[in-house]
Design an enzyme around this catalytic site. Structure first.
Site, PDB file in Angstrom:
ATOM      1  N   HIS A 243       9.343 -42.261   7.607  1.00 16.45           N
ATOM      2  CA  HIS A 243      10.406 -41.073   7.231  1.00 16.45           C
ATOM      3  C   HIS A 243      11.782 -41.527   7.068  1.00 16.45           C
ATOM      4  CE1 HIS A 243      13.198 -37.939   8.603  1.00 16.45           C
ATOM      5  NE2 HIS A 243      12.418 -37.155   7.721  1.00 16.45           N
TER       6      HIS A 243
ATOM      7  N   HIS B  35       2.421 -32.501   9.850  1.00 16.31           N
ATOM      8  CA  HIS B  35       3.804 -33.302   9.319  1.00 16.31           C
ATOM      9  C   HIS B  35       3.685 -34.717   9.981  1.00 16.31           C
ATOM     10  CE1 HIS B  35       8.136 -33.683  10.175  1.00 16.31           C
ATOM     11  NE2 HIS B  35       8.113 -33.410   8.804  1.00 16.31           N
TER      12      HIS B  35
END
Length: 310
Positions: A86, A44
Protein backbone atom coordinates in the site's frame (compact mmCIF):
# COMPACT_ATOMS: atom_id res chain seq x y z
CA UNK A 1 -9.59 21.01 -11.63
CA UNK A 2 -12.23 19.16 -13.61
CA UNK A 3 -11.15 16.07 -15.52
CA UNK A 4 -14.39 14.96 -17.13
CA UNK A 5 -14.97 13.07 -20.34
CA UNK A 6 -17.46 14.22 -22.96
CA UNK A 7 -20.94 13.06 -21.98
CA UNK A 8 -22.86 11.18 -24.65
CA UNK A 9 -26.25 12.62 -25.56
CA UNK A 10 -28.15 9.34 -25.33
CA UNK A 11 -30.12 8.37 -22.23
CA UNK A 12 -28.26 5.92 -20.03
CA UNK A 13 -30.07 3.39 -17.82
CA UNK A 14 -28.57 1.30 -15.04
CA UNK A 15 -25.51 -0.55 -16.33
CA UNK A 16 -26.26 0.59 -19.91
CA UNK A 17 -23.31 2.84 -20.67
CA UNK A 18 -21.16 2.28 -23.72
CA UNK A 19 -18.47 0.77 -21.53
CA UNK A 20 -20.67 -1.69 -19.68
CA UNK A 21 -22.54 -2.61 -22.85
CA UNK A 22 -19.25 -3.59 -24.46
CA UNK A 23 -18.16 -5.51 -21.37
CA UNK A 24 -21.48 -7.31 -21.22
CA UNK A 25 -20.81 -8.94 -24.58
CA UNK A 26 -18.68 -11.34 -22.54
CA UNK A 27 -20.95 -13.61 -20.50
CA UNK A 28 -18.52 -13.95 -17.58
CA UNK A 29 -18.05 -10.19 -17.30
CA UNK A 30 -21.80 -9.72 -17.70
CA UNK A 31 -22.35 -12.00 -14.71
CA UNK A 32 -19.73 -10.07 -12.74
CA UNK A 33 -21.44 -6.76 -13.52
CA UNK A 34 -24.81 -8.16 -12.54
CA UNK A 35 -23.39 -9.33 -9.23
CA UNK A 36 -22.06 -5.83 -8.57
CA UNK A 37 -25.69 -4.76 -8.24
CA UNK A 38 -25.91 -6.84 -5.06
CA UNK A 39 -23.96 -6.09 -1.89
CA UNK A 40 -20.20 -6.76 -2.05
CA UNK A 41 -17.92 -7.59 0.89
CA UNK A 42 -14.45 -6.28 0.01
CA UNK A 43 -11.52 -7.38 2.18
CA UNK A 44 -9.32 -4.28 2.42
CA UNK A 45 -5.70 -5.44 2.05
CA UNK A 46 -7.09 -8.82 3.09
CA UNK A 47 -8.41 -9.39 6.59
CA UNK A 48 -5.98 -6.70 7.67
CA UNK A 49 -7.56 -6.18 11.07
CA UNK A 50 -6.56 -9.72 11.98
CA UNK A 51 -3.28 -10.28 10.12
CA UNK A 52 -0.54 -8.10 8.58
CA UNK A 53 -2.01 -6.13 5.69
CA UNK A 54 -1.22 -7.22 2.13
CA UNK A 55 0.34 -10.51 3.27
CA UNK A 56 -0.69 -13.98 2.25
CA UNK A 57 -1.94 -14.63 5.79
CA UNK A 58 -4.40 -11.71 5.55
CA UNK A 59 -5.66 -12.79 2.14
CA UNK A 60 -6.00 -16.45 3.09
CA UNK A 61 -8.09 -15.54 6.12
CA UNK A 62 -10.41 -13.30 4.09
CA UNK A 63 -10.74 -15.92 1.38
CA UNK A 64 -11.50 -18.61 3.96
CA UNK A 65 -14.36 -16.47 5.28
CA UNK A 66 -15.86 -16.14 1.80
CA UNK A 67 -15.51 -12.47 0.91
CA UNK A 68 -16.56 -11.25 -2.55
CA UNK A 69 -13.28 -9.49 -3.37
CA UNK A 70 -9.71 -9.42 -2.13
CA UNK A 71 -8.61 -5.77 -2.26
CA UNK A 72 -5.01 -4.85 -2.89
CA UNK A 73 -2.65 -2.12 -4.01
CA UNK A 74 -0.27 -2.74 -6.91
CA UNK A 75 3.11 -1.02 -7.14
CA UNK A 76 6.20 -1.66 -9.23
CA UNK A 77 9.76 -2.36 -8.14
CA UNK A 78 12.89 -0.77 -9.57
CA UNK A 79 13.37 -3.90 -11.71
CA UNK A 80 9.81 -3.88 -13.06
CA UNK A 81 8.05 -6.44 -10.87
CA UNK A 82 4.51 -5.79 -9.61
CA UNK A 83 4.19 -6.15 -5.83
CA UNK A 84 1.24 -6.01 -3.44
CA UNK A 85 1.89 -3.11 -1.07
CA UNK A 86 0.00 0.00 0.00
CA UNK A 87 2.38 2.73 1.15
CA UNK A 88 4.76 4.62 -1.11
CA UNK A 89 7.42 4.03 1.56
CA UNK A 90 8.19 0.70 3.19
CA UNK A 91 8.87 2.06 6.69
CA UNK A 92 5.47 1.55 8.33
CA UNK A 93 4.89 -2.13 7.59
CA UNK A 94 8.37 -3.60 7.20
CA UNK A 95 11.82 -3.49 8.79
CA UNK A 96 13.15 -1.42 5.88
CA UNK A 97 12.96 2.25 5.00
CA UNK A 98 12.64 4.43 1.93
CA UNK A 99 10.55 4.45 -1.25
CA UNK A 100 9.30 1.05 -2.35
CA UNK A 101 10.14 1.61 -6.00
CA UNK A 102 13.78 2.34 -5.18
CA UNK A 103 14.19 -1.36 -4.37
CA UNK A 104 14.51 -4.46 -6.52
CA UNK A 105 12.20 -7.39 -5.88
CA UNK A 106 15.06 -9.39 -4.39
CA UNK A 107 15.77 -6.58 -1.92
CA UNK A 108 12.09 -6.29 -0.98
CA UNK A 109 11.79 -10.04 -0.49
CA UNK A 110 14.49 -9.82 2.18
CA UNK A 111 12.26 -7.59 4.34
CA UNK A 112 10.04 -8.70 7.22
CA UNK A 113 6.50 -7.41 6.58
CA UNK A 114 4.80 -9.24 9.45
CA UNK A 115 6.52 -8.57 12.78
CA UNK A 116 5.32 -4.94 12.91
CA UNK A 117 1.72 -6.22 13.15
CA UNK A 118 2.48 -8.29 16.24
CA UNK A 119 4.10 -5.30 17.89
CA UNK A 120 1.14 -3.01 17.18
CA UNK A 121 -1.61 -5.58 17.74
CA UNK A 122 -0.60 -7.75 20.71
CA UNK A 123 -4.11 -9.18 21.07
CA UNK A 124 -3.96 -10.53 17.51
CA UNK A 125 -0.25 -11.37 17.46
CA UNK A 126 0.85 -14.67 15.95
CA UNK A 127 4.42 -15.88 15.66
CA UNK A 128 3.50 -17.24 12.22
CA UNK A 129 3.32 -13.63 10.99
CA UNK A 130 6.99 -13.00 11.75
CA UNK A 131 9.19 -12.83 8.68
CA UNK A 132 6.28 -12.58 6.23
CA UNK A 133 7.61 -11.72 2.78
CA UNK A 134 6.21 -9.06 0.49
CA UNK A 135 3.98 -10.64 -2.13
CA UNK A 136 4.29 -10.21 -5.85
CA UNK A 137 1.00 -9.87 -7.65
CA UNK A 138 1.88 -12.94 -9.69
CA UNK A 139 2.31 -14.96 -6.48
CA UNK A 140 -1.07 -13.85 -5.15
CA UNK A 141 -2.89 -14.55 -8.42
CA UNK A 142 -1.18 -17.93 -8.74
CA UNK A 143 -2.07 -18.85 -5.15
CA UNK A 144 -5.82 -18.17 -5.43
CA UNK A 145 -6.32 -18.34 -9.18
CA UNK A 146 -9.96 -18.24 -10.26
CA UNK A 147 -11.13 -19.21 -6.78
CA UNK A 148 -11.09 -15.53 -5.79
CA UNK A 149 -11.96 -12.16 -7.26
CA UNK A 150 -9.51 -9.28 -7.04
CA UNK A 151 -10.09 -5.54 -6.52
CA UNK A 152 -6.78 -3.96 -7.55
CA UNK A 153 -5.72 -0.33 -7.15
CA UNK A 154 -3.11 1.22 -9.39
CA UNK A 155 -1.31 2.88 -6.50
CA UNK A 156 0.42 6.25 -6.97
CA UNK A 157 0.76 5.79 -10.76
CA UNK A 158 2.95 8.88 -11.05
CA UNK A 159 5.52 7.11 -8.85
CA UNK A 160 5.08 3.77 -10.62
CA UNK A 161 5.77 4.30 -14.34
CA UNK A 162 4.91 1.23 -16.37
CA UNK A 163 2.53 -0.10 -13.71
CA UNK A 164 -0.54 -0.23 -15.91
CA UNK A 165 1.25 -2.16 -18.66
CA UNK A 166 2.71 -4.67 -16.21
CA UNK A 167 -0.62 -5.05 -14.39
CA UNK A 168 -2.69 -5.68 -17.50
CA UNK A 169 -0.11 -8.18 -18.77
CA UNK A 170 -0.42 -10.16 -15.52
CA UNK A 171 -4.22 -10.05 -15.57
CA UNK A 172 -4.23 -11.34 -19.13
CA UNK A 173 -1.68 -14.02 -18.32
CA UNK A 174 -3.89 -15.31 -15.50
CA UNK A 175 -7.09 -14.95 -17.59
CA UNK A 176 -8.75 -12.79 -14.95
CA UNK A 177 -10.32 -10.18 -17.21
CA UNK A 178 -12.53 -12.11 -19.61
CA UNK A 179 -13.32 -14.63 -16.85
CA UNK A 180 -14.85 -11.84 -14.72
CA UNK A 181 -12.46 -12.07 -11.77
CA UNK A 182 -11.02 -8.57 -11.48
CA UNK A 183 -11.86 -4.92 -10.93
CA UNK A 184 -9.23 -2.20 -11.33
CA UNK A 185 -9.60 0.93 -9.22
CA UNK A 186 -7.72 4.21 -8.99
CA UNK A 187 -8.07 7.78 -7.80
CA UNK A 188 -6.26 8.80 -10.98
CA UNK A 189 -8.59 8.93 -13.96
CA UNK A 190 -5.66 8.96 -16.38
CA UNK A 191 -4.43 5.66 -14.93
CA UNK A 192 -7.84 4.06 -15.44
CA UNK A 193 -8.03 5.32 -19.01
CA UNK A 194 -4.56 3.93 -19.68
CA UNK A 195 -5.74 0.53 -18.44
CA UNK A 196 -8.62 0.74 -20.92
CA UNK A 197 -6.25 1.62 -23.72
CA UNK A 198 -4.38 -1.59 -22.95
CA UNK A 199 -7.50 -3.76 -22.58
CA UNK A 200 -10.94 -2.21 -22.95
CA UNK A 201 -12.59 -5.18 -21.22
CA UNK A 202 -11.16 -4.41 -17.77
CA UNK A 203 -13.99 -3.23 -15.48
CA UNK A 204 -12.91 -0.01 -13.79
CA UNK A 205 -13.81 1.64 -10.48
CA UNK A 206 -13.27 5.38 -10.08
CA UNK A 207 -12.12 6.20 -6.55
CA UNK A 208 -13.06 9.59 -5.11
CA UNK A 209 -12.27 11.37 -1.87
CA UNK A 210 -14.49 14.22 -0.66
CA UNK A 211 -13.40 16.85 1.86
CA UNK A 212 -14.10 20.54 2.69
CA UNK A 213 -12.81 23.13 0.23
CA UNK A 214 -9.87 25.28 1.26
CA UNK A 215 -12.06 28.38 0.89
CA UNK A 216 -13.89 27.36 4.08
CA UNK A 217 -17.21 28.10 2.38
CA UNK A 218 -18.99 24.95 3.48
CA UNK A 219 -18.53 23.23 0.13
CA UNK A 220 -17.09 19.77 -0.37
CA UNK A 221 -14.61 19.09 -3.16
CA UNK A 222 -13.10 15.96 -4.67
CA UNK A 223 -9.37 15.34 -4.31
CA UNK A 224 -8.46 15.05 -8.00
CA UNK A 225 -11.38 17.05 -9.38
CA UNK A 226 -12.83 14.07 -11.19
CA UNK A 227 -16.31 15.09 -9.97
CA UNK A 228 -17.80 18.12 -8.23
CA UNK A 229 -18.56 17.81 -4.53
CA UNK A 230 -21.34 15.42 -3.54
CA UNK A 231 -23.87 18.20 -2.94
CA UNK A 232 -23.23 19.68 -6.39
CA UNK A 233 -22.84 16.53 -8.47
CA UNK A 234 -25.32 16.09 -11.33
CA UNK A 235 -26.56 13.23 -13.47
CA UNK A 236 -24.20 14.39 -16.20
CA UNK A 237 -21.24 14.20 -13.79
CA UNK A 238 -22.14 10.63 -12.83
CA UNK A 239 -22.68 9.70 -16.49
CA UNK A 240 -19.25 11.10 -17.36
CA UNK A 241 -17.74 8.61 -14.91
CA UNK A 242 -20.04 5.83 -16.12
CA UNK A 243 -18.70 6.35 -19.63
CA UNK A 244 -15.53 4.46 -18.61
CA UNK A 245 -16.16 2.99 -15.14
CA UNK A 246 -18.60 0.42 -13.76
CA UNK A 247 -18.65 1.82 -10.23
CA UNK A 248 -17.32 4.34 -7.73
CA UNK A 249 -15.42 3.97 -4.47
CA UNK A 250 -15.77 6.80 -1.97
CA UNK A 251 -15.07 7.83 1.59
CA UNK A 252 -17.97 8.24 4.00
CA UNK A 253 -16.47 10.38 6.77
CA UNK A 254 -14.03 13.28 6.76
CA UNK A 255 -12.92 14.48 10.20
CA UNK A 256 -16.07 13.18 11.85
CA UNK A 257 -18.52 14.55 9.27
CA UNK A 258 -20.43 12.47 6.75
CA UNK A 259 -19.65 13.50 3.17
CA UNK A 260 -22.15 11.33 1.26
CA UNK A 261 -25.76 10.41 1.93
CA UNK A 262 -28.48 8.11 0.62
CA UNK A 263 -29.32 10.57 -2.17
CA UNK A 264 -25.74 10.39 -3.48
CA UNK A 265 -25.89 6.60 -3.53
CA UNK A 266 -29.32 6.58 -5.19
CA UNK A 267 -28.26 9.09 -7.85
CA UNK A 268 -25.08 7.17 -8.60
CA UNK A 269 -27.05 3.93 -8.93
CA UNK A 270 -29.58 5.56 -11.24
CA UNK A 271 -26.69 6.56 -13.48
CA UNK A 272 -25.20 3.09 -13.68
CA UNK A 273 -22.68 3.29 -10.85
CA UNK A 274 -22.75 1.08 -7.77
CA UNK A 275 -21.10 2.76 -4.79
CA UNK A 276 -18.49 1.02 -2.63
CA UNK A 277 -17.43 2.88 0.51
CA UNK A 278 -14.00 2.67 2.16
CA UNK A 279 -12.76 1.81 4.79
CA UNK A 280 -15.51 0.86 7.26
CA UNK A 281 -14.51 -1.13 10.32
CA UNK A 282 -17.15 -0.36 12.96
CA UNK A 283 -20.38 -2.31 12.95
CA UNK A 284 -22.60 0.73 13.54
CA UNK A 285 -21.19 2.48 10.47
CA UNK A 286 -21.56 -0.70 8.43
CA UNK A 287 -25.22 -0.92 9.43
CA UNK A 288 -25.87 2.76 8.69
CA UNK A 289 -24.35 2.56 5.22
CA UNK A 290 -26.25 -0.63 4.42
CA UNK A 291 -29.47 1.14 5.41
CA UNK A 292 -28.49 4.00 3.09
CA UNK A 293 -28.35 1.54 0.19
CA UNK A 294 -24.61 1.32 -0.41
CA UNK A 295 -23.59 -1.45 -2.83
CA UNK A 296 -20.52 -2.67 -0.97
CA UNK A 297 -17.99 -1.89 1.73
CA UNK A 298 -14.22 -2.08 2.01
CA UNK A 299 -13.28 -3.29 5.48
CA UNK A 300 -10.29 -4.54 7.46
CA UNK A 301 -12.73 -6.75 9.40
CA UNK A 302 -14.67 -8.74 6.80
CA UNK A 303 -15.85 -11.15 9.51
CA UNK A 304 -17.87 -8.34 11.11
CA UNK A 305 -19.41 -7.35 7.79
CA UNK A 306 -20.13 -10.91 6.73
CA UNK A 307 -21.98 -11.46 9.99
CA UNK A 308 -24.25 -8.49 9.20
CA UNK A 309 -24.80 -9.57 5.62
CA UNK A 310 -25.75 -13.08 6.67
Amino acid sequence: MQCRLLVKSIALSFFATATTAALAENSSIEQQLQELQSFQVIAHRGASGHAPESTLAAYELAHEWGVDYLELDAQITSDGEVVVFHDDAIDRTSDGEGAINDYTLEELKALDTGTWFNQENPDSADTAFEGAQMLTLDELLTHFGHDARYYIETKSPQLNPGLEEALVALLEEHDLIESGHVLVQSFEQDSLLKVHELNENVPLIQLVWYYPSEENDGRLVEWTGVTPGPTEITDEDFQAVADYAVGMGTNFIYEGEEVIDADFIRQANENGLPVHVYTINETDEMERLMEMGVNGLFTNYPDRLLELVE
